[in-house]
Design an enzyme around this catalytic site. Structure first.
Site, PDB file in Angstrom:
ATOM      1  N   SER A   1       0.815  -1.211   0.000  1.00  0.00           N
ATOM      2  CA  SER A   1       0.000   0.000   0.000  1.00  0.00           C
ATOM      3  C   SER A   1       0.853   1.267   0.000  1.00  0.00           C
ATOM      4  O   SER A   1       1.511   1.581  -0.979  1.00  0.00           O
ATOM      5  CB  SER A   1      -0.956  -0.053   1.192  1.00  0.00           C
ATOM      6  OG  SER A   1      -1.998   0.876   1.050  1.00  0.00           O
TER       7      SER A   1
ATOM      8  N   ASP B   1      10.524   5.789  -9.878  1.00  0.00           N
ATOM      9  CA  ASP B   1      10.158   6.563 -11.071  1.00  0.00           C
ATOM     10  C   ASP B   1      10.994   7.833 -11.201  1.00  0.00           C
ATOM     11  O   ASP B   1      11.391   8.226 -12.310  1.00  0.00           O
ATOM     12  CB  ASP B   1       8.680   6.932 -11.029  1.00  0.00           C
ATOM     13  CG  ASP B   1       7.773   5.728 -11.269  1.00  0.00           C
ATOM     14  OD1 ASP B   1       8.267   4.724 -11.826  1.00  0.00           O
ATOM     15  OD2 ASP B   1       6.587   5.783 -10.900  1.00  0.00           O
TER      16      ASP B   1
ATOM     17  N   LYS C   1      -0.940  -4.413  -3.423  1.00  0.00           N
ATOM     18  CA  LYS C   1      -2.280  -3.862  -3.161  1.00  0.00           C
ATOM     19  C   LYS C   1      -2.298  -2.407  -3.594  1.00  0.00           C
ATOM     20  O   LYS C   1      -1.721  -1.539  -2.943  1.00  0.00           O
ATOM     21  CB  LYS C   1      -2.678  -3.978  -1.696  1.00  0.00           C
ATOM     22  CG  LYS C   1      -4.125  -3.505  -1.473  1.00  0.00           C
ATOM     23  CD  LYS C   1      -4.553  -3.562  -0.022  1.00  0.00           C
ATOM     24  CE  LYS C   1      -6.021  -3.178   0.117  1.00  0.00           C
ATOM     25  NZ  LYS C   1      -6.295  -1.788  -0.292  1.00  0.00           N
TER      26      LYS C   1
END
Length: 699
Positions: A475, A486, A500
């Site tokens: 999460s 990224d 998740k």
């Protein structure tokens, strides 16, 4: 249509009564099945659920014949996951309604679901009656035969008739007895344990309520949308927060049902279970005792009943008997863990730091480690305007400042076992390492995308960095790790994360509540964290099989996908270094005793798990067990020799793999130095520093 549905269901119940009449005469029922009928409140709640899923669920599905077939399969699997209760004839009767549930549910007609459930209860009652009758004959069971048993019957053919069903039950009971004998129990103890277990299960079967049936049937429907969408009965809804974490005044573990067992899925950082260092995700709880009282066998119990036993007053003692996840599938040997129930305080879960030193003298390099057990914030203090409120970001900012004063060469942010927490904190923590920009995207059921960002200028730490993750990083942890990857801000090292990437909300019903998925998380690159999780730049061997833990293990999990990326400036680029870093890591891992042991142990476990059949011959089973133990002893002694330790003459009771597994919180800081995965992450970060310096000199 409603009239037609009523006639169909009347025929269905009549078919059940006719088709099973002969068997019922042979096996007189001890259950009052006629009293189990759907209530008006349940019918209305089912109608509300149908409408809420149609209007609000992220996964836009049409309630048609195709979905009806999926609901049917879900429900049959829920009722008989190992295909050991229903016969082919039972299923043939059910099959007539495979494509009709989409007609019944929107009409509030629950009779098919109730009839199927009651048939399962009848069959289970027969099995338990048969099993109890066999208890006194255990000594006469033949454990020298050439019989074998299929380990996983999930895809097996249904037993053809009652005789085949009874033959299967006999084999299953023989297997259960044999497993207990191999775990060191004598026949008298086995008879006592199984006798109590079967009687207890039969007693609880008679206590089945209309609400149990309704919840099971409705969840077979809701979970075709996704595994996190579920109906909660009034009792479950009332205790929702307690059931999610065992009250945080209990043992600090999140549990789920796993067929007849209760399985640990996550340990709450700094909770009694985590601090004991004797429990781990995928452990199965088979017994619960209060203090020094009798151990109560909970195999076959409902999850809610097990939770009630485990919960208790703060400061009281509870003992759990568990089958460790590290056991091979055929090994039912257990360990007993004593815990003291306590309230888990926010400060106990706070981030903490440590410095690891590599090398000596002028060549020594220092790597700072910040362990973040979860993404926490003291919402009460925050909302009342307390300037000193506690949060993950505030604590990590302070620790970063302290580590920079100690002149560390790089930082490892350890998110292993971090199951998530506050989305706000994941966003703000990201902001410590980037100079403004988006942090996560959230797409809702209408397809609209909200961009959450870090609005503050400035960066708290600009130096080399790695994020260490494992299968239990979930999460909010995945949002942060994905953003660091990224932006090219940090290496992500470890195991693929949990996966998740969905958002749930609670909707009240006239009777109970509905938890449903209404949005999905995406990284700034447009990749979902759902199902696949965050894939590390450099992989470590996974200590938890993805088939045991993780989103991809859940049936009906929403898929991984992508959306258009956000506008962001990926200033850093670590891609040119990853191949060289991975090569250096592999060379070290090949000669590191802990990495070598972990890889070899996982390979050994997989060879056991690949077996499809088990012999019901005691001598052959003991031979298999001894061969496994010999292989395990060989691996452990190879590890000990490489570490300069004395080899063992026989296996110790504690599993060596538990020593290598990262602790679940509440561990002394000095133990970080004994963590081979953390140490290796520090070495990879030092490699990165060296490669960056080489590149700088070359340019």
């Amino acid at each position: 249509m409603k009239r037609l549905n009523f006639l169909r269901n009347t025929c269905f119940v009549a078919l059940l009564a006719t088709g099973f009449a002969a068997l019922a005469a042979e096996h007189p029922a001890s259950l009052d099945l006629d009293s189990l009928q759907p209530t008006r409140e349940q019918m209305i709640a089912s109608l509300q659920t149908v409408e809420l899923l149609r209007l609000q669920h992220y996964n836009k599905l049409s309630l048609d014949d195709e979905l009806s077939s999926e609901i049917f399969d879900n429900y049959v699997k829920l009722l008989d996951p190992q295909r050991s209760l229903f016969t082919a004839a039972d299923v043939a009767v059910f099959e007539k309604y495979r494509h009709s549930l989409d007609d019944f549910l929107p009409a509030g007609d629950l009779s098919v679901g109730f009839a199927m459930y009651k048939r399962q209860m009848d069959r289970l009652d027969q099995r338990l009656t048969y099993a109890q009758g066999l208890i006194d004959e255990l000594a006469s069971l033949d454990f020298a035969s050439e019989q074998s048993i299929l380990i996983d019957r999930e895809e097996a053919e249904w037993p053809t008739d009652d005789a085949a069903l009874v033959a299967l039950w006999r084999k299953q009971i023989k297997d259960e007895v044999l497993r207990m004998k191999l775990a060191g129990r004598d026949l008298e103890t086995i008879q006592e344990m199984l006798g109590k277990r079967y009687k207890g299960q039969q007693l609880r079967l008679t206590q089945t309520s209309s609400e149990d049936i309704f919840q099971g049937y409705l969840n077979a429907f809701t979970q075709v949308y996704d595994p996190h969408t579920q109906y909660m009965s009034p009792e479950v809804a009332e205790n929702f927060d307690i059931n999610m974490s065992l009250s945080l005044q209990g043992i600090g573990a999140v549990l789920q049902s796993d067929e007849e067992y209760t399985k640990i899925t996550r340990l709450v950082p700094a909770g009694p279970a985590a601090k004991s260092q004797q429990l781990a995700p995928a452990d199965r709880i088979i017994g619960v005792a209060q203090g020094d009282g009798e151990m109560i066998d909970v195999v076959g119990w409902r999850l809610g009943e097990v939770v009630k036993l485990i919960r208790g007053p703060k400061g009281s003692d509870v003992r759990l008997e568990v089958i460790p996840a590290s056991n091979p599938p055929t090994d039912l040997s257990t360990r007993t863990v004593a815990l003291v129930r306590e309230e888990i305080k926010l400060e106990d879960q706070a981030a903490k730091s440590k410095v690891l030193e590599f090398g000596d003298g002028q060549d020594a390099q220092r790597i700072g480690v910040i362990e973040v057990p979860n993404f926490y914030i003291d919402f009460k203090a925050y909302r009342r305007g307390d300037e000193d409120y506690k949060s993950t970001t505030r604590d990590v900012r302070r620790l970063l400042s302290e580590l920079q004063e100690k002149q560390v060469d790089g930082i490892v942010l350890d998110l292993r076992n971090n199951g998530g927490g506050s989305l706000q904190e994941a966003t703000e923590l990201t902001g410590l390492f980037i100079d403004q920009g988006p942090t996560v995207l959230v797409r809702d059921t209408r397809g609209e995308v909200q961009v959450l960002d870090d609005p503050e200028t400035g960066v708290t730490y600009t130096g080399p960095m790695a994020v260490l993750v494992n299968r239990l990083s979930a999460s909010a942890s995945e949002i942060f790790a994905g953003a660091m990857q990224d932006y090219g801000r940090a290496l992500v090292i470890g195991e693929p994360t949990f996966g998740k990437g969905t958002v749930q909300t609670i909707q009240p019903l006239n009777h109970g509540e509905l938890k449903l998925t209404l949005a999905k998380f995406y990284r700034v690159s447009g990749q979902s964290t759902q199902h696949r999780g965050v894939v590390p730049d450099i992989n470590y061997p996974s200590l938890l099989e993805s088939t045991d833990i993780g989103e991809s293990n859940l049936p009906g999990a929403l898929p991984w996908d992508t959306i258009p990326p956000a506008r962001y400036d990926a200033n850093g680029s670590l891609a040119p270094f990853i191949e060289q870093l991975a090569t250096r890591h592999k060379l070290r891992a090949a000669i590191d005793p802990e990495f070598a042991y972990t890889l070899a142990r996982l390979d050994l476990n997989r060879t056991i798990e690949e077996r499809k059949y088990l012999p019901l011959n005691e001598a052959k089973r003991r031979e298999q067990q001894e061969a496994f133990d010999e292989s395990l002893l060989l691996l452990e002694n190879k590890r000990r020799t490489a570490r300069g330790e004395k080899p063992l003459a026989e296996l110790e009771s504690d599993d060596p793999l538990a020593e290598i597994t990262p602790a679940m919180g509440g561990v002394d800081e000095d133990e970080m130095e004994d963590d081979p995965f953390l140490t290796e992450t520090g070495k990879i970060l030092i490699d990165l520093l060296e490669l960056e310096q080489q590149l700088a000199r070359a340019s």
